[in-house]
Motif scaffolding. Structure first.
Motif, mmCIF file in Angstrom:
data_model
loop_
_atom_site.group_PDB
_atom_site.id
_atom_site.type_symbol
_atom_site.label_atom_id
_atom_site.label_comp_id
_atom_site.label_asym_id
_atom_site.label_seq_id
_atom_site.Cartn_x
_atom_site.Cartn_y
_atom_site.Cartn_z
ATOM 1 N N ARG A 64 0.838 -1.207 0.000
ATOM 2 C CA ARG A 64 0.000 0.000 0.000
ATOM 3 C C ARG A 64 0.871 1.255 0.000
ATOM 4 O O ARG A 64 0.578 2.238 -0.687
ATOM 5 N N GLN A 65 1.947 1.223 0.765
ATOM 6 C CA GLN A 65 2.833 2.380 0.843
ATOM 7 C C GLN A 65 3.516 2.651 -0.496
ATOM 8 O O GLN A 65 3.619 3.806 -0.936
ATOM 9 N N GLU A 66 3.987 1.595 -1.171
ATOM 10 C CA GLU A 66 4.630 1.781 -2.470
ATOM 11 C C GLU A 66 3.628 2.268 -3.513
ATOM 12 O O GLU A 66 3.972 3.093 -4.372
ATOM 13 N N ALA A 67 2.403 1.783 -3.441
ATOM 14 C CA ALA A 67 1.374 2.267 -4.371
ATOM 15 C C ALA A 67 1.126 3.754 -4.143
ATOM 16 O O ALA A 67 1.051 4.532 -5.105
ATOM 17 N N ALA A 68 1.034 4.160 -2.884
ATOM 18 C CA ALA A 68 0.819 5.580 -2.577
ATOM 19 C C ALA A 68 1.972 6.437 -3.079
ATOM 20 O O ALA A 68 1.771 7.540 -3.598
ATOM 21 N N GLU A 69 3.186 5.933 -2.962
ATOM 22 C CA GLU A 69 4.355 6.714 -3.369
ATOM 23 C C GLU A 69 4.437 6.874 -4.878
ATOM 24 O O GLU A 69 4.946 7.885 -5.378
ATOM 25 N N THR A 70 3.941 5.899 -5.639
ATOM 26 C CA THR A 70 4.042 5.924 -7.099
ATOM 27 C C THR A 70 2.869 6.648 -7.755
ATOM 28 O O THR A 70 3.014 7.195 -8.854
ATOM 29 N N LEU A 71 1.737 6.716 -7.108
ATOM 30 C CA LEU A 71 0.543 7.297 -7.718
ATOM 31 C C LEU A 71 0.646 8.779 -8.080
ATOM 32 O O LEU A 71 -0.036 9.221 -9.020
ATOM 33 N N PRO A 72 1.464 9.605 -7.423
ATOM 34 C CA PRO A 72 1.548 11.016 -7.839
ATOM 35 C C PRO A 72 1.982 11.225 -9.282
ATOM 36 O O PRO A 72 1.836 12.337 -9.804
ATOM 37 N N ALA A 73 2.512 10.197 -9.945
ATOM 38 C CA ALA A 73 2.863 10.335 -11.365
ATOM 39 C C ALA A 73 1.639 10.693 -12.207
ATOM 40 O O ALA A 73 1.787 11.224 -13.324
ATOM 41 N N TYR A 74 0.444 10.434 -11.679
ATOM 42 C CA TYR A 74 -0.779 10.718 -12.419
ATOM 43 C C TYR A 74 -1.281 12.136 -12.186
ATOM 44 O O TYR A 74 -2.415 12.476 -12.530
ATOM 45 N N GLY A 75 -0.414 12.984 -11.625
ATOM 46 C CA GLY A 75 -0.718 14.397 -11.469
ATOM 47 C C GLY A 75 -1.891 14.631 -10.539
ATOM 48 O O GLY A 75 -2.033 13.961 -9.505
ATOM 49 N N ASN A 76 -2.717 15.566 -10.907
ATOM 50 C CA ASN A 76 -3.860 15.934 -10.076
ATOM 51 C C ASN A 76 -5.133 15.212 -10.523
ATOM 52 O O ASN A 76 -6.225 15.795 -10.522
ATOM 53 N N ASP A 77 -4.990 13.969 -10.904
ATOM 54 C CA ASP A 77 -6.130 13.128 -11.265
ATOM 55 C C ASP A 77 -7.106 13.081 -10.086
ATOM 56 O O ASP A 77 -6.726 12.669 -8.988
ATOM 57 N N PRO A 78 -8.357 13.497 -10.263
ATOM 58 C CA PRO A 78 -9.300 13.550 -9.138
ATOM 59 C C PRO A 78 -9.506 12.204 -8.441
ATOM 60 O O PRO A 78 -9.631 12.150 -7.213
ATOM 61 N N VAL A 114 -7.352 9.681 -8.280
ATOM 62 C CA VAL A 114 -6.146 9.390 -7.507
ATOM 63 C C VAL A 114 -6.143 10.202 -6.219
ATOM 64 O O VAL A 114 -5.824 9.685 -5.143
ATOM 65 N N TYR A 115 -6.508 11.461 -6.307
ATOM 66 C CA TYR A 115 -6.542 12.337 -5.118
ATOM 67 C C TYR A 115 -7.511 11.783 -4.076
ATOM 68 O O TYR A 115 -7.203 11.740 -2.886
ATOM 69 N N ARG A 116 -8.678 11.320 -4.506
ATOM 70 C CA ARG A 116 -9.673 10.783 -3.569
ATOM 71 C C ARG A 116 -9.148 9.538 -2.852
ATOM 72 O O ARG A 116 -9.313 9.394 -1.637
ATOM 73 N N TYR A 117 -8.537 8.660 -3.607
ATOM 74 C CA TYR A 117 -8.002 7.437 -3.005
ATOM 75 C C TYR A 117 -6.895 7.765 -1.999
ATOM 76 O O TYR A 117 -6.829 7.181 -0.913
ATOM 77 N N LEU A 118 -6.019 8.683 -2.381
ATOM 78 C CA LEU A 118 -4.925 9.048 -1.477
ATOM 79 C C LEU A 118 -5.461 9.755 -0.227
ATOM 80 O O LEU A 118 -4.981 9.513 0.883
ATOM 81 N N ALA A 119 -6.445 10.610 -0.418
ATOM 82 C CA ALA A 119 -7.033 11.305 0.729
ATOM 83 C C ALA A 119 -7.676 10.310 1.692
ATOM 84 O O ALA A 119 -7.537 10.428 2.918
#
Length: 275
Positions: A132-146, A148-153
Motif C-alpha cells: 500500500r505504501q509503495e502504491a501511494a508513493e508511485t501514484l503522484p505520477a498521475y498528477g492531479n487526477d481527481p 487518484v486524489y480521492r483514493y490518497l485522501a
C-alpha cells in the motif's frame, strides 16, 4: 667409379629435396587450417534493451526474474507502456507481496491506465502495508487526477498503518495547487500528516509565512507520529527562524517536551542561534 658417382649424386639430390618437401607439407597443412574467427561484436544498446524487455514480458520466467529485469530497464530508462501493462498484470496475479511492492517501486514515474487501476486497488485493499505504501508513493505520477486524489485522501485518513497514512498524505499534496493546499490547512478535520505536507508543499510554492509556522506548531502539539513531530521542529528551525514566536516555541520544546528527539532538535536550534 661411375656407379659410385651416380649413387653419391642421387644421395645429394635427396638431401636437398627433403627440406623442400617438408616445407611444402607444412604450407599445405597451414593452408588447410581454418582461420580463427573474429570475436563476436558486443550487442548494441537497442539489442540489450530488447533482450531485457523479453525477460520482463515472458510469463514463463519467474516473477523474481521478471522484476529483476524491470529494475534493469529502469536503470536504462527504458520502461514503456507495454512493460508497465505486463507488470500490472503480474502485480494482480502474484501471491508474493514483495514482488507487488517492488513492481510499484520500479514503475515510479510511469503513467499507464491499467497500472493506475491496479495501484488504486492495492492502496485500498492490499493486506500488506509495504505494498500500500509503495502504491501511494508511485501514484503522484498521475498528477492531479481527481480519482487518484480521492483514493490518497482516503488512505491518508483511514489506513491502519501510520506510515501508509503519512505516505498517502505526502503523495496527495506534493503537486496540489495552492488553492487546495490552503483548503487543507484551514480544514479542522485535516490530519497532522496532511497539515505537515500541506505546509511543506505550500512553502515550496509561495515561500515561508508566519501562518505556516503556526500550522507546524499545531502539528507538534497534536498527536502526530514522533518522526513527523521531529521533522516539524526541524522545519520550524530551518525555514521559519525569522518568525518572532519561533524562538519562544523552541525554548519551550527544548525544556518541556516529552520526546527527547524533539527536545534535541529544539536545543540544536537554540544553540545555533547563540553562535
Amino acid at each position: 667409379l661411375a656407379e659410385t658417382s651416380a649413387s653419391v649424386g642421387a644421395s645429394d639430390q635427396s638431401a636437398e629435396i627433403a627440406p623442400l618437401t617438408a616445407q611444402v607439407a607444412s604450407l599445405k597443412a597451414q593452408a588447410s587450417e581454418p582461420e580463427p574467427s573474429a570475436p563476436a561484436a558486443a550487442p548494441g544498446p537497442d539489442e540489450t534493451v530488447a533482450a531485457i524487455k523479453k525477460r520482463v514480458l515472458n510469463p514463463q520466467n519467474t516473477p523474481g526474474d521478471r522484476v529483476a529485469a524491470l529494475r534493469e530497464l529502469r536503470d536504462l530508462n527504458a520502461r514503456d507502456a507495454q512493460v508497465a501493462a505486463a507488470m500490472a498484470t503480474l502485480a494482480q496475479t502474484t501471491t508474493d507481496p514483495g514482488v507487488r511492492a517492488d513492481i510499484f517501486r520500479q514503475l515510479s514515474g510511469v503513467v499507464e491506465p491499467s497500472l493506475k487501476r491496479v495501484m488504486l486497488n492495492a492502496l485500498k485493499q492490499d493486506a500488506t502495508a509495504e505494498v500500500r505504501q509503495e502504491a501511494a508513493e508511485t501514484l503522484p505520477a498521475y498528477g492531479n487526477d481527481p480519482e487518484v486524489y480521492r483514493y490518497l485522501a482516503s488512505a491518508s485518513r483511514e489506513d491502519a498503518d501510520a506510515e501508509v497514512r503519512e505516505q498517502a498524505a505526502e503523495a496527495m499534496l506534493k503537486s496540489a495547487p495552492a488553492q487546495i493546499l490552503q483548503q487543507v490547512l484551514q480544514d479542522p478535520n485535516s490530519t497532522e500528516a496532511q497539515l505537515y505536507y500541506g505546509v511543506d508543499a505550500l512553502r515550496k510554492q509561495q515561500g515561508p509565512t508566519a501562518d505556516q509556522a503556526e500550522v507546524l506548531l499545531k502539528v507538534i502539539n497534536g498527536r502526530a507520529a514522533p518522526k513527523l513531530r521531529e521533522e516539524a521542529v526541524e522545519d520550524l528551525g530551518r525555514h521559519y527562524a525569522a518568525v518572532p514566536r519561533v524562538a519562544e516555541w523552541m525554548k519551550y520544546l527544548a525544556e518541556s517536551d516529552a520526546d527527547p528527539r524533539v527536545q534535541r532538535k529544539a536545543q540544536e536550534f537554540l544553540a545555533e542561534g547563540r553562535r
